[in-house]
Every structure is written in structure tokens, then in C-alpha cells.
Design a protein around this motif. Structure first.
Motif, PDB file in Angstrom:
ATOM      1  N   LEU A  83       0.880  -1.165   0.000  1.00  0.00           N
ATOM      2  CA  LEU A  83       0.000   0.000   0.000  1.00  0.00           C
ATOM      3  C   LEU A  83       0.920   1.219   0.000  1.00  0.00           C
ATOM      4  O   LEU A  83       1.747   1.377   0.897  1.00  0.00           O
ATOM      5  N   GLY A  84       0.787   2.063  -1.000  1.00  0.00           N
ATOM      6  CA  GLY A  84       1.596   3.269  -1.067  1.00  0.00           C
ATOM      7  C   GLY A  84       0.831   4.447  -0.475  1.00  0.00           C
ATOM      8  O   GLY A  84      -0.329   4.675  -0.828  1.00  0.00           O
ATOM      9  N   ILE A  85       1.466   5.173   0.435  1.00  0.00           N
ATOM     10  CA  ILE A  85       0.838   6.347   1.039  1.00  0.00           C
ATOM     11  C   ILE A  85       1.674   7.575   0.688  1.00  0.00           C
ATOM     12  O   ILE A  85       2.853   7.663   1.062  1.00  0.00           O
ATOM     13  N   ILE A  86       1.072   8.490  -0.052  1.00  0.00           N
ATOM     14  CA  ILE A  86       1.746   9.701  -0.522  1.00  0.00           C
ATOM     15  C   ILE A  86       1.373  10.845   0.412  1.00  0.00           C
ATOM     16  O   ILE A  86       0.191  11.127   0.620  1.00  0.00           O
ATOM     17  N   LEU A  87       2.372  11.516   0.953  1.00  0.00           N
ATOM     18  CA  LEU A  87       2.105  12.529   1.972  1.00  0.00           C
ATOM     19  C   LEU A  87       2.590  13.919   1.566  1.00  0.00           C
ATOM     20  O   LEU A  87       3.716  14.074   1.080  1.00  0.00           O
ATOM     21  N   ASP A  88       1.703  14.900   1.738  1.00  0.00           N
ATOM     22  CA  ASP A  88       2.041  16.312   1.550  1.00  0.00           C
ATOM     23  C   ASP A  88       2.477  16.633   0.116  1.00  0.00           C
ATOM     24  O   ASP A  88       3.393  17.416  -0.090  1.00  0.00           O
ATOM     25  N   THR A  89       1.812  16.055  -0.868  1.00  0.00           N
ATOM     26  CA  THR A  89       2.206  16.264  -2.263  1.00  0.00           C
ATOM     27  C   THR A  89       0.980  16.544  -3.124  1.00  0.00           C
ATOM     28  O   THR A  89       0.111  15.689  -3.271  1.00  0.00           O
ATOM     29  N   HIS A 100       5.805   5.315  -6.806  1.00  0.00           N
ATOM     30  CA  HIS A 100       4.466   5.017  -6.268  1.00  0.00           C
ATOM     31  C   HIS A 100       3.621   4.263  -7.281  1.00  0.00           C
ATOM     32  O   HIS A 100       2.680   3.561  -6.921  1.00  0.00           O
ATOM     33  N   LYS A 101       3.986   4.404  -8.558  1.00  0.00           N
ATOM     34  CA  LYS A 101       3.228   3.773  -9.642  1.00  0.00           C
ATOM     35  C   LYS A 101       3.312   2.243  -9.594  1.00  0.00           C
ATOM     36  O   LYS A 101       2.510   1.559 -10.223  1.00  0.00           O
ATOM     37  N   PHE A 102       4.282   1.724  -8.853  1.00  0.00           N
ATOM     38  CA  PHE A 102       4.424   0.267  -8.756  1.00  0.00           C
ATOM     39  C   PHE A 102       3.564  -0.328  -7.640  1.00  0.00           C
ATOM     40  O   PHE A 102       3.416  -1.543  -7.549  1.00  0.00           O
ATOM     41  N   ILE A 118      -4.330  11.586  -7.886  1.00  0.00           N
ATOM     42  CA  ILE A 118      -3.150  10.759  -8.148  1.00  0.00           C
ATOM     43  C   ILE A 118      -3.144   9.455  -7.347  1.00  0.00           C
ATOM     44  O   ILE A 118      -2.197   8.685  -7.443  1.00  0.00           O
ATOM     45  N   ALA A 119      -4.196   9.210  -6.563  1.00  0.00           N
ATOM     46  CA  ALA A 119      -4.223   8.000  -5.737  1.00  0.00           C
ATOM     47  C   ALA A 119      -5.613   7.385  -5.748  1.00  0.00           C
ATOM     48  O   ALA A 119      -6.594   8.029  -6.109  1.00  0.00           O
ATOM     49  N   ASN A 120      -5.698   6.120  -5.354  1.00  0.00           N
ATOM     50  CA  ASN A 120      -6.986   5.430  -5.306  1.00  0.00           C
ATOM     51  C   ASN A 120      -7.900   6.019  -4.243  1.00  0.00           C
ATOM     52  O   ASN A 120      -9.109   6.143  -4.434  1.00  0.00           O
ATOM     53  N   ILE A 121      -7.301   6.378  -3.121  1.00  0.00           N
ATOM     54  CA  ILE A 121      -8.045   7.002  -2.021  1.00  0.00           C
ATOM     55  C   ILE A 121      -7.359   8.321  -1.703  1.00  0.00           C
ATOM     56  O   ILE A 121      -6.126   8.354  -1.518  1.00  0.00           O
ATOM     57  N   GLU A 122      -8.115   9.411  -1.623  1.00  0.00           N
ATOM     58  CA  GLU A 122      -7.502  10.718  -1.387  1.00  0.00           C
ATOM     59  C   GLU A 122      -8.210  11.462  -0.257  1.00  0.00           C
ATOM     60  O   GLU A 122      -9.422  11.652  -0.294  1.00  0.00           O
ATOM     61  N   TRP A 123      -7.412  11.846   0.724  1.00  0.00           N
ATOM     62  CA  TRP A 123      -7.889  12.702   1.804  1.00  0.00           C
ATOM     63  C   TRP A 123      -7.191  14.048   1.635  1.00  0.00           C
ATOM     64  O   TRP A 123      -6.046  14.214   2.012  1.00  0.00           O
TER      65      TRP A 123
END
Length: 321
Positions: A83-89, A100-102, A118-123
Motif C-alpha cells: 500500500l503506497g501512502i503519498i504525503l504532503d504532495t 508510487h506507480k508500482f 493521483i491516488a486510489n483514495i484521497e484525503w
């Protein structure tokens, strides 16, 4: 918001492998969010594998003797099951490594105005002063006992830097309520502030040099600085940043900007700040964006800085009519 928090918690519980992603030229908000989340998950689930992706190639100068950079390379096989979690971007192009694309599935937690999905789930919550505020809220609602003093340090560092010690941003009672829950009698303020704000002599001299290069346009309540291409090397400063904060809080100047050459990206970049006029729309015109009163940009050619300055002047003229 509470619904999204529950979904994010369930997803973290679901995966045994979790990859955390931060933005390029990382600040304490993005790194603080990542490190806090990593340590919290490991406290809650010791058997889970949690890694920040890109620390192996990120310049150690960004650690500032505060973050523990693990320089182990994490391969794509790990990411494919994670599970990729992207923060502050806010922009996908700013995600460091672009790996993250992988990931099998992705989540984004961010406080910038949304410009793309850019993500499946976005907060996404632009009303928040920082992403660390959002992460702190998530962890406090999940399990306050899982927040160690170490984790609280990461969260507080991100909050205090992204609000510039609570001088700007969306300051609400919620932020101070969160901080009151993070701080305890053992909280090491002095140690943290020394890391954040102590400077060596070359850095002080560099800041003096920057101010000597600044241009002031009182007619338009605007000032800016264009740093010569070799400025950072001249003073032996490793951390390439816009240094725009040096022009803040000058009486009579409501917009300020900085321009510098980024050796890593081989491009001219910069930052815009304002005390009361929205300026993110100007930054967006120059391959940038950000918050209402704080934004960044990238120039295709150096001479474009003159166009940006002219855009600001014309903008101020309309405000004064």
C-alpha cells in the motif's frame, strides 16, 4: 473526514507491506508525516514492513540530524505488494522517485488545494495548516497510546515549520488541541528548536548575502531576490532552498519572492509568499502552485523571472484600483 480516516486505517490494517512517499526537496512537514506514520504503524503492528521510499538516494542534508535516514534500497517487488501512502504532495510530478506507480494501491494525505487526482483514495483538506496536522488527527483518533514522544516530535516539527511557528496558515483551535495532546512534560522543545533554527556561520553569511541582493519595490508593496547561479556553492551551503522566508515580515511589503538555480534539477525555481493577497494563481502560470498565500514555481528559462515579476506588479495594480 472521519469516514476517510476509517477507510485509511482499514487499508493500513489490510496490508502487510506499506510504502511511504514524500515530495522532492522534502521539508519537515512531508518527512515528519512519513516518519511519524512509519513509527506509529510499527508500534501497532511490529510484523508489518514499512519503508520510506527514496531515502537511499536522498541527500542526507535533508535529515538535519533529526530524521534517521535508512539508505537501504527497497526494490519494486516490495512495492508491487504494498500500500503506497503519498504525503504532503499536490502534484504527481513532485513525488520523489515516482515509484508510487508500482504500488498495488495508493492513498494520498495532503493539505494543498487539489489540482489532480493521483491516488486510489484521497484525503485532501486545504483548510488544514499542514499534513502533519492531518496525520496527527488520524493517529489520535486511531489510538492515542500509540503516539510515543518520538512520534510526537515528528508531528510537532512538521506543524511548527509549516506554520512558521504559528505565524501563518489556517490556524484553528483544532491545531492547538492536537498539539496539547502531543506535548507532555518530557517533550524536548529546546533540542527540537536547536535542530530547526540553529545555523552555522556560513549559513548566516549566506543569509546576509541574500538580503544584500534583494530588490524592493515599495510602490507595489513587493520585494524579491534573484540569487546568482553559484550562490549556494560560494558559501558552501548544501541545502538548496528558495530562502524566501528571509524577506518575510518587512513592514510595507505584502508580497515577496525568491528565484534560485536548482543544480539537481538544472532549472530555475522559486517561491512566492504574501501576507494578505492570494498569489497561488500566479505560481500556477509558471508550472507551480500551492497554498493561497504560499506557493512555488519552476521557470523554463531564467529570463522568465522578469515576466513573473511583471505579473505580480500588474496584479497589485488591479488590487489598488
Amino acid at each position: 473526514m472521519e469516514f476517510l480516516k476509517k477507510i485509511i486505517v482499514q487499508k493500513i490494517i489490510e496490508y502487510n507491506k506499506i510504502a511511504l512517499f514524500f515530495h522532492d526537496i522534502p521539508d519537515f512537514d512531508t518527512l515528519g508525516s512519513c516518519f511519524a506514520l512509519k513509527h506509529f504503524i510499527k508500534n501497532m503492528f511490529p510484523s508489518k514492513e514499512v519503508h520510506l521510499i527514496g531515502l537511499d538516494i536522498l541527500n542526507p542534508v535533508y535529515a538535519k540530524n533529526f530524521f534517521e535516514f535508512d539508505q537501504t534500497y527497497i526494490n519494486n517487488n516490495f512495492l508491487k505488494d504494498s500500500l503506497g501512502i503519498i504525503l504532503d504532495t499536490a502534484d504527481e510530478k513532485r513525488i520523489f522517485t515516482q515509484r508510487h506507480k508500482f504500488c498495488k494501491e495508493t492513498i494520498r494525505i495532503d493539505h494543498h488545494p487539489q489540482v489532480e487526482s493521483i491516488a486510489n483514495i484521497e484525503w485532501i483538506d486545504p483548510t488544514q495548516a499542514s499534513t502533519t496536522t492531518m496525520v496527527a488527527s488520524l493517529l489520535l483518533s486511531w489510538n492515542p497510546k500509540g503516539i510515543t514522544n518520538h512520534i510526537a516530535n515528528y508531528l510537532y516539527a512538521g506543524i511548527v515549520t509549516d506554520t512558521n511557528r504559528f505565524l501563518y496558515g489556517n490556524l484553528t483551535s483544532e491545531i492547538f488541541l492536537i498539539i496539547s495532546k502531543l506535548i507532555n512534560p518530557e517533550f524536548e522543545f529546546k533540542k527540537l528548536y536547536n535542530v530547526l533554527y540553529q545555523k552555522n556561520l556560513p549559513e548566516v553569511m549566506f543569509e546576509s548575502y541574500i538580503l544584500s541582493k534583494a530588490k524592493f519595490l515599495p510602490k507595489y508593496n513587493f520585494c524579491y531576490v534573484l540569487l546568482p547561479k553559484n550562490s549556494f556553492n560560494k558559501f558552501g551551503v548544501e541545502l538548496r532552498m528558495s530562502m524566501v522566508q528571509l524577506l518575510s515580515n518587512i513592514k510595507g511589503y505584502k508580497i515577496w519572492a525568491s528565484f534560485y538555480y536548482d543544480d539537481n534539477y538544472k532549472k530555475w525555481r522559486g517561491s512566492l509568499r504574501s501576507s494578505e493577497y492570494p498569489i497561488n494563481q500566479i505560481a500556477e502560470k509558471y508550472s507551480g502552485g500551492g497554498h493561497k498565500y504560499a506557493a512555488g514555481f519552476t521557470l523554463n528559462r531564467k529570463k522568465e523571472y522578469k515576466h513573473l515579476i511583471n505579473d505580480i506588479i500588474e496584479y497589485v495594480k488591479t488590487l489598488k484600483k
